[in-house]
Design a protein around this motif. Structure first.
Motif, short mmCIF file in Angstrom:
data_model
loop_
_atom_site.label_atom_id
_atom_site.label_comp_id
_atom_site.label_asym_id
_atom_site.label_seq_id
_atom_site.Cartn_x
_atom_site.Cartn_y
_atom_site.Cartn_z
N ARG A 18 0.84 -1.06 0.20
CA ARG A 18 0.16 0.04 0.17
C ARG A 18 0.88 1.41 0.07
N ASP A 19 1.78 1.31 0.79
CA ASP A 19 2.94 2.34 0.87
C ASP A 19 3.72 2.53 -0.47
N LEU A 20 4.09 1.60 -1.28
CA LEU A 20 4.27 1.65 -2.70
C LEU A 20 3.62 2.37 -3.63
N VAL A 21 2.21 1.88 -3.39
CA VAL A 21 1.39 2.52 -4.31
C VAL A 21 1.05 3.92 -4.04
N ALA A 22 1.11 4.22 -2.69
CA ALA A 22 0.78 5.57 -2.61
C ALA A 22 2.22 6.56 -2.89
N VAL A 26 2.55 9.86 -6.75
CA VAL A 26 3.19 10.89 -6.87
C VAL A 26 4.09 10.99 -8.11
N ALA A 27 4.70 9.84 -8.43
CA ALA A 27 5.62 9.93 -9.52
C ALA A 27 6.10 8.33 -9.93
N ASP A 28 6.45 8.03 -11.06
CA ASP A 28 7.19 6.84 -11.48
C ASP A 28 8.12 6.76 -10.84
N ALA A 29 8.90 5.48 -10.40
CA ALA A 29 10.24 5.44 -9.69
C ALA A 29 10.76 4.05 -9.90
N THR A 30 12.24 3.87 -9.95
CA THR A 30 12.73 2.49 -10.08
C THR A 30 12.61 1.70 -8.90
N VAL A 31 13.06 0.42 -9.15
CA VAL A 31 13.08 -0.34 -8.15
C VAL A 31 13.70 0.20 -6.91
N ASN A 32 15.12 0.42 -7.29
CA ASN A 32 16.06 0.85 -6.12
C ASN A 32 15.63 2.33 -5.63
N GLU A 33 14.82 3.32 -6.28
CA GLU A 33 14.31 4.40 -5.53
C GLU A 33 13.11 3.72 -4.51
N LEU A 49 6.59 -5.85 -5.67
CA LEU A 49 6.06 -5.12 -7.12
C LEU A 49 5.77 -6.26 -7.87
N LYS A 50 6.26 -7.46 -7.91
CA LYS A 50 5.75 -8.60 -8.60
C LYS A 50 4.12 -8.91 -8.57
N VAL A 51 3.94 -8.66 -7.02
CA VAL A 51 2.53 -9.02 -6.77
C VAL A 51 1.50 -7.83 -7.15
N LEU A 52 2.10 -6.65 -6.84
CA LEU A 52 1.56 -5.40 -7.57
C LEU A 52 1.14 -5.54 -9.03
N GLU A 53 2.45 -6.05 -9.67
CA GLU A 53 2.37 -6.18 -11.25
C GLU A 53 1.22 -7.15 -11.74
N ASP A 54 1.30 -8.54 -10.79
CA ASP A 54 0.31 -9.52 -11.03
C ASP A 54 -1.27 -9.16 -10.92
N ALA A 55 -1.31 -8.15 -10.00
CA ALA A 55 -2.61 -7.57 -9.76
C ALA A 55 -3.07 -6.40 -10.92
N GLY A 56 -2.31 -6.35 -11.72
CA GLY A 56 -2.52 -5.01 -12.67
C GLY A 56 -2.42 -3.78 -12.11
N LEU A 57 -2.03 -3.59 -10.96
CA LEU A 57 -1.55 -2.32 -10.24
C LEU A 57 -0.61 -1.41 -10.86
N VAL A 58 0.56 -2.09 -11.14
CA VAL A 58 1.67 -1.52 -11.75
C VAL A 58 2.24 -2.08 -12.83
N THR A 59 3.09 -1.19 -13.85
CA THR A 59 3.76 -1.97 -14.89
C THR A 59 5.22 -1.39 -14.83
N ARG A 67 14.26 0.91 -15.66
CA ARG A 67 13.02 0.44 -15.82
C ARG A 67 12.06 0.88 -14.77
N PRO A 68 11.60 2.07 -15.21
CA PRO A 68 10.59 2.77 -14.02
C PRO A 68 9.22 2.05 -13.75
N VAL A 69 8.81 2.00 -12.56
CA VAL A 69 7.50 1.34 -12.11
C VAL A 69 6.42 2.50 -12.40
N HIS A 70 5.40 2.08 -12.97
CA HIS A 70 4.53 3.03 -13.27
C HIS A 70 3.01 2.50 -12.79
#
Length: 121
Positions: A18-22, A26-33, A49-59, A67-70
């Motif tokens: 939930r914190d990652l989504v929050a 604000v902005a896309d970010a890399t995994v390291n960020e 992030l893989k769980v969020l990606e599998d749920a369709g919440l991030v790409t 490879r920014p996460v969106h």
């Protein structure tokens, strides 16, 4: 739809996700960020992030060497529609209850206090 909705709610059950989504609102970010403020490994954040990606919440995109996460905000429309449907149902039930209680109040005669006894001698 229900499958995706289940995956979305399951993914958001974790406070770190939930914190990652929050933060991604604000902005896309890399995994390291994204991993910086946590006391866990980058690999652990990647798993979240893989769980969020599998749920369709991030790409994950590709910009030069990163490879920014969106955040895929459209998924929130699915959640909002589901929540709104049940919110409306609950409101209808409360309105019916209010009407019944008002009807009962209108039919109940006012209470009169019991007679008091005079002073005892």
């Amino acid at each position: 739809m229900a499958d995706q909705l289940s995956r979305v709610f399951a993914a958001l059950a974790d406070p770190t996700r939930r914190d990652l989504v929050a933060r991604l609102t604000v902005a896309d970010a890399t995994v390291n960020e994204l991993a910086e403020p946590y006391e866990v490994s980058v690999q652990a954040i990647s798993k979240h992030l893989k769980v969020l990606e599998d749920a369709g919440l991030v790409t994950k995109g590709r910009v030069a060497q990163t490879r920014p996460v969106h955040l895929e905000a459209e998924v929130f429309d699915l959640m909002t529609a589901w929540i709104e449907r049940y919110r409306r149902r609950a409101e209808q039930r409360y309105r019916r209850l209010d009407a019944v209680l008002a009807e009962i109040a209108d039919q109940t005669p006012p209470r009169t206090p019991p007679p008091t006894e005079g002073p005892r001698a």
